[in-house]
Design a protein around this motif. Structure first.
Motif, PDB file in Angstrom:
ATOM      1  N   TYR A  97       0.920  -1.188  -0.060  1.00  0.00           N
ATOM      2  CA  TYR A  97      -0.066   0.045  -0.013  1.00  0.00           C
ATOM      3  C   TYR A  97       0.876   1.149  -0.055  1.00  0.00           C
ATOM      4  O   TYR A  97       1.923   1.258   0.487  1.00  0.00           O
ATOM      5  CB  TYR A  97      -0.901  -0.025   1.209  1.00  0.00           C
ATOM      6  N   TRP A  98       0.333   2.309  -0.733  1.00  0.00           N
ATOM      7  CA  TRP A  98       1.064   3.458  -0.690  1.00  0.00           C
ATOM      8  C   TRP A  98       0.421   4.594   0.233  1.00  0.00           C
ATOM      9  O   TRP A  98      -0.644   4.888   0.052  1.00  0.00           O
ATOM     10  CB  TRP A  98       1.179   3.846  -2.237  1.00  0.00           C
ATOM     11  N   ARG A 154       5.117  23.098   6.992  1.00  0.00           N
ATOM     12  CA  ARG A 154       4.443  22.402   5.964  1.00  0.00           C
ATOM     13  C   ARG A 154       5.237  21.265   5.435  1.00  0.00           C
ATOM     14  O   ARG A 154       6.406  21.449   4.974  1.00  0.00           O
ATOM     15  CB  ARG A 154       3.765  23.481   4.952  1.00  0.00           C
ATOM     16  N   ALA A 155       4.860  19.918   5.569  1.00  0.00           N
ATOM     17  CA  ALA A 155       5.452  18.846   5.422  1.00  0.00           C
ATOM     18  C   ALA A 155       4.741  17.763   4.470  1.00  0.00           C
ATOM     19  O   ALA A 155       3.587  17.578   4.866  1.00  0.00           O
ATOM     20  CB  ALA A 155       6.228  18.185   6.430  1.00  0.00           C
ATOM     21  N   HIS A 156       5.261  17.107   3.617  1.00  0.00           N
ATOM     22  CA  HIS A 156       4.851  16.066   2.815  1.00  0.00           C
ATOM     23  C   HIS A 156       5.424  14.868   2.992  1.00  0.00           C
ATOM     24  O   HIS A 156       6.611  15.056   3.367  1.00  0.00           O
ATOM     25  CB  HIS A 156       4.942  16.503   1.325  1.00  0.00           C
ATOM     26  N   PHE A 157       4.891  13.735   3.039  1.00  0.00           N
ATOM     27  CA  PHE A 157       5.385  12.489   3.170  1.00  0.00           C
ATOM     28  C   PHE A 157       4.898  11.388   2.106  1.00  0.00           C
ATOM     29  O   PHE A 157       3.645  11.364   1.841  1.00  0.00           O
ATOM     30  CB  PHE A 157       5.624  12.152   4.537  1.00  0.00           C
ATOM     31  N   GLN A 158       5.656  10.482   2.075  1.00  0.00           N
ATOM     32  CA  GLN A 158       5.140   9.122   1.195  1.00  0.00           C
ATOM     33  C   GLN A 158       5.972   8.029   1.761  1.00  0.00           C
ATOM     34  O   GLN A 158       7.128   7.978   1.742  1.00  0.00           O
ATOM     35  CB  GLN A 158       5.511   9.521  -0.280  1.00  0.00           C
ATOM     36  N   HIS A 159       5.412   6.863   1.749  1.00  0.00           N
ATOM     37  CA  HIS A 159       5.961   5.683   2.230  1.00  0.00           C
ATOM     38  C   HIS A 159       5.304   4.404   1.724  1.00  0.00           C
ATOM     39  O   HIS A 159       4.070   4.514   1.513  1.00  0.00           O
ATOM     40  CB  HIS A 159       5.791   5.544   3.748  1.00  0.00           C
ATOM     41  N   LEU A 160       5.917   3.431   1.512  1.00  0.00           N
ATOM     42  CA  LEU A 160       5.539   2.366   1.126  1.00  0.00           C
ATOM     43  C   LEU A 160       5.167   1.346   2.361  1.00  0.00           C
ATOM     44  O   LEU A 160       6.123   1.187   3.320  1.00  0.00           O
ATOM     45  CB  LEU A 160       6.635   1.379   0.355  1.00  0.00           C
ATOM     46  N   LEU A 161       3.797   0.852   2.279  1.00  0.00           N
ATOM     47  CA  LEU A 161       3.477   0.102   3.452  1.00  0.00           C
ATOM     48  C   LEU A 161       3.413  -1.561   2.871  1.00  0.00           C
ATOM     49  O   LEU A 161       3.010  -1.694   1.904  1.00  0.00           O
ATOM     50  CB  LEU A 161       2.097   0.435   3.999  1.00  0.00           C
TER      51      LEU A 161
END
Length: 178
Positions: A58-59, A84-91
Motif C-alpha cells: 500500500y502507498w 508544512r511537510a509532505h510524506f510518502q511511504h510504502l507499507l
C-alpha cells in the motif's frame, strides 16, 4: 472529509477490497519525539491517502501543516514558525504484526504493519519535525541577549559594550613589521 483528533486510519475495507482510503485530522498542543516536545500554536492539520498498489503493498501519502513555537536563536523569545511537510511511504501488510516496523532490504524501504488500525502519529511527527527549520529569528534585526548581563537588547540598552575579538588578533604580535 471529516477532521478528527484521532491519528489512526482504519484500513479494514482497503485490506479486503483494495482501492483507496482517506483520512484527515488535527494534532493539538505538540508533537513529541522521546522526551523532546515541539509545541504548536493552535493545532496542526493533516490529511492522508492510502492506496492499494498490489499484493499486500500500500502507498501512504499525506501532508501535515501547522505552526510550531520555536525559540529565537538570539534572544530566546518564543517565535511562531509555519511548517508544512509532505510524506510518502510504502507499507506492507503482514498479518499478526503488533507494531509498525521499518524495513530496509537492498534498495527497498517499507513499513510493515499487521493491524487494520494504522497509527499515523509517528509518520506525522517525523514529517513535521524533520521539516522544522534548525533555528529561527523572532525578527530579522534581532539584537539578542547581552553576553555580560543577559538582558534582552531588543527591549533595553544595558550599556554593556562587548569587545569584538578578531580570531587572528594574536597573529599580529608574531609579525610586528606588518
Amino acid at each position: 472529509m471529516e477532521c478528527s483528533e484521532v491519528t489512526n486510519i482504519n484500513l479494514s475495507r482497503l485490506l479486503k477490497e483494495g482501492g483507496t482510503a482517506r483520512a484527515a485530522g488535527v494534532v493539538r498542543e505538540a508533537f513529541s519525539v522521546g522526551a523532546e516536545r515541539f509545541p504548536l500554536v493552535g493545532e496542526a492539520t493533516w490529511k492522508v491517502v492510502v492506496t492499494a498498489v498490489g499484493g499486500e503493498e500500500y502507498w501512504l501519502s499525506g501532508e501535515v501543516e501547522g505552526v510550531a513555537l520555536m525559540e529565537c536563536r538570539r534572544c530566546l523569545k518564543p517565535t511562531p514558525t509555519p511548517v508544512r511537510a509532505h510524506f510518502q511511504h510504502l507499507l506492507r501488510y503482514e498479518p499478526g504484526l503488533e507494531a509498525v516496523t521499518f524495513h530496509e532490504e537492498a534498495e527497498d524501504e517499507y513499513y510493515a504493519f499487521g493491524l487494520p488500525d494504522l497509527d499515523l502519529l509517528p509518520f506525522l511527527t517525523e514529517a513535521f519535525v524533520t521539516e522544522m527549520p534548525y533555528t529561527v529569528l523572532c525578527e530579522e534585526g534581532c539584537k539578542g541577549l547581552c553576553p555580560v548581563c543577559g538582558a534582552d537588547r531588543n527591549l533595553v540598552d544595558c550599556g554593556h559594550e562587548v569587545a569584538v575579538r578578531h580570531p587572528f588578533a594574536s597573529l599580529k604580535d608574531l609579525l610586528p613589521e606588518l
